[in-house]
Design a protein around this motif. Structure first.
Motif, mmCIF file in Angstrom:
data_model
loop_
_atom_site.group_PDB
_atom_site.id
_atom_site.type_symbol
_atom_site.label_atom_id
_atom_site.label_comp_id
_atom_site.label_asym_id
_atom_site.label_seq_id
_atom_site.Cartn_x
_atom_site.Cartn_y
_atom_site.Cartn_z
ATOM 1 N N ALA A 62 53.268 -38.451 18.889
ATOM 2 C CA ALA A 62 51.833 -38.483 19.191
ATOM 3 C C ALA A 62 51.201 -37.145 18.843
ATOM 4 C CB ALA A 62 51.612 -38.803 20.678
ATOM 5 N N SER A 63 49.915 -37.198 18.490
ATOM 6 C CA SER A 63 49.232 -35.957 18.136
ATOM 7 C C SER A 63 49.128 -35.045 19.353
ATOM 8 C CB SER A 63 47.860 -36.244 17.552
ATOM 9 O OG SER A 63 47.057 -36.878 18.507
ATOM 10 N N ASP A 64 49.089 -33.756 19.119
ATOM 11 C CA ASP A 64 49.076 -32.751 20.170
ATOM 12 C C ASP A 64 47.679 -32.629 20.767
ATOM 13 O OD1 ASP A 64 49.329 -30.568 21.791
ATOM 14 O OD2 ASP A 64 49.885 -29.177 20.200
ATOM 15 N N PRO A 65 47.519 -32.950 22.076
ATOM 16 C CA PRO A 65 46.200 -32.844 22.702
ATOM 17 C C PRO A 65 45.635 -31.439 22.677
ATOM 18 C CG PRO A 65 47.681 -34.103 24.090
ATOM 19 C CD PRO A 65 48.506 -33.518 22.978
ATOM 20 N N VAL A 68 48.634 -42.477 0.636
ATOM 21 C CA VAL A 68 47.976 -41.338 1.269
ATOM 22 C C VAL A 68 47.799 -41.650 2.746
ATOM 23 C CG1 VAL A 68 45.873 -39.943 1.328
ATOM 24 C CG2 VAL A 68 46.718 -40.835 -0.847
ATOM 25 N N GLU A 69 48.109 -40.674 3.597
ATOM 26 C CA GLU A 69 47.912 -40.881 5.027
ATOM 27 C C GLU A 69 46.440 -40.772 5.374
ATOM 28 O OE1 GLU A 69 50.241 -39.214 8.079
ATOM 29 O OE2 GLU A 69 52.008 -39.065 6.817
ATOM 30 N N ASN A 70 45.976 -41.680 6.216
ATOM 31 C CA ASN A 70 44.585 -41.666 6.659
ATOM 32 C C ASN A 70 44.578 -41.778 8.167
ATOM 33 O OD1 ASN A 70 41.926 -42.077 7.292
ATOM 34 N ND2 ASN A 70 41.569 -43.636 5.752
ATOM 35 N N GLU A 71 44.275 -40.682 8.840
ATOM 36 C CA GLU A 71 44.288 -40.693 10.297
ATOM 37 C C GLU A 71 42.979 -41.193 10.885
ATOM 38 O OE1 GLU A 71 45.771 -37.158 12.056
ATOM 39 O OE2 GLU A 71 47.487 -37.050 10.712
ATOM 40 N N SER A 72 42.005 -41.544 10.050
ATOM 41 C CA SER A 72 40.717 -41.997 10.573
ATOM 42 C C SER A 72 40.812 -43.373 11.227
ATOM 43 C CB SER A 72 39.664 -42.015 9.476
ATOM 44 O OG SER A 72 39.979 -42.994 8.516
ATOM 45 N N CYS A 73 41.908 -44.095 11.011
ATOM 46 C CA CYS A 73 42.037 -45.409 11.621
ATOM 47 C C CYS A 73 43.005 -45.365 12.807
ATOM 48 C CB CYS A 73 42.448 -46.461 10.604
ATOM 49 S SG CYS A 73 44.043 -46.186 9.858
ATOM 50 N N THR A 74 43.341 -44.164 13.283
ATOM 51 C CA THR A 74 44.197 -44.040 14.448
ATOM 52 C C THR A 74 43.450 -43.326 15.565
ATOM 53 O OG1 THR A 74 45.161 -41.950 13.724
ATOM 54 C CG2 THR A 74 46.277 -43.963 13.020
ATOM 55 N N VAL A 93 39.334 -40.762 20.977
ATOM 56 C CA VAL A 93 39.192 -41.856 21.929
ATOM 57 C C VAL A 93 38.359 -42.954 21.294
ATOM 58 C CG1 VAL A 93 38.341 -42.518 24.219
ATOM 59 C CG2 VAL A 93 39.257 -40.208 23.853
ATOM 60 N N LEU A 94 38.805 -44.204 21.455
ATOM 61 C CA LEU A 94 38.027 -45.372 21.031
ATOM 62 C C LEU A 94 37.840 -46.274 22.239
ATOM 63 C CD1 LEU A 94 36.699 -47.222 18.921
ATOM 64 C CD2 LEU A 94 38.975 -48.157 18.442
ATOM 65 N N ASP A 95 36.585 -46.525 22.613
ATOM 66 C CA ASP A 95 36.261 -47.414 23.721
ATOM 67 C C ASP A 95 35.637 -48.671 23.135
ATOM 68 O OD1 ASP A 95 35.458 -48.732 25.999
ATOM 69 O OD2 ASP A 95 34.451 -47.009 26.894
ATOM 70 N N LEU A 128 41.785 -50.305 6.323
ATOM 71 C CA LEU A 128 42.096 -48.903 6.052
ATOM 72 C C LEU A 128 43.604 -48.667 5.975
ATOM 73 C CD1 LEU A 128 39.576 -46.871 8.231
ATOM 74 C CD2 LEU A 128 39.879 -46.692 5.769
ATOM 75 N N GLU A 129 44.322 -49.302 6.889
ATOM 76 C CA GLU A 129 45.787 -49.163 6.907
ATOM 77 C C GLU A 129 46.399 -49.687 5.605
ATOM 78 O OE1 GLU A 129 49.400 -48.026 8.598
ATOM 79 O OE2 GLU A 129 47.388 -47.688 9.380
ATOM 80 N N ARG A 130 45.942 -50.864 5.157
ATOM 81 C CA ARG A 130 46.454 -51.438 3.897
ATOM 82 C C ARG A 130 46.118 -50.544 2.711
ATOM 83 N NH1 ARG A 130 44.921 -56.319 6.296
ATOM 84 N NH2 ARG A 130 42.944 -56.368 5.202
ATOM 85 N N GLU A 131 44.874 -50.044 2.686
ATOM 86 C CA GLU A 131 44.453 -49.181 1.580
ATOM 87 C C GLU A 131 45.275 -47.901 1.524
ATOM 88 O OE1 GLU A 131 40.272 -48.477 2.034
ATOM 89 O OE2 GLU A 131 39.731 -50.509 1.429
#
Length: 136
Positions: A33-36, A124-130, A42-44, A115-118
């Motif tokens: 997990a990413s380091d806080p 290329v890693e894309n952290e915008s969908c996590t 956060v996604l609500d 985004l994950e499929r792309e």
């Protein structure tokens, strides 16, 4: 009595999530997990009036002052999104990284899957969908 109950709900929610974030920070959960200390996202999904969203965002910003805290609230009601976005904008610097968007849970899941499929097909890693924290 209604607002007191909502306040208690927000306090308990923040307490529970705060404990989980602290455990993750201390390595008691997923070591990948990413380091806080560096960033917390956060996604609500289905944020409604955003009581829990505002409370959690404020808590994380104060607790992890050096972290890049970004919060996104999603709801289907455009007038409500406009209203709570205006509130967030009026609250100053702490809430600059708190955003609200109109959408459905289904749309967000579909966008994340796309985004994950792309990213897998491009290598290329894309952290915008996590997200580190998902509220639903």
């Amino acid at each position: 009595p209604g607002m007191k109950s909502k306040l208690r709900q927000c306090q308990k929610f923040v307490e529970v999530v705060g404990t989980l974030v602290e455990k993750a920070k201390n390595g008691d959960n997923d070591p990948t997990a990413s380091d806080p200390e560096n960033s917390i996202s956060v996604l609500d999904m289905g944020c409604g009036r955003g009581y829990l969203t505002f409370a959690l965002h404020s808590f994380l910003k104060k607790k992890y002052e050096d972290a890049d805290v970004a919060t996104l609230g999603i709801d289907v009601r455009p007038k409500l999104i406009d209203e709570i976005s205006g509130i967030a904008d009026s609250l100053g610097e702490t809430f600059q990284s708190l955003n609200f968007e109109e959408g459905t849970i289904e749309q967000i899941v579909q966008q994340a899957a796309l985004l994950e499929r792309e990213t897998k097909s491009n290598g290329v890693e894309n952290e915008s969908c996590t997200f580190d924290i998902l509220v639903a």
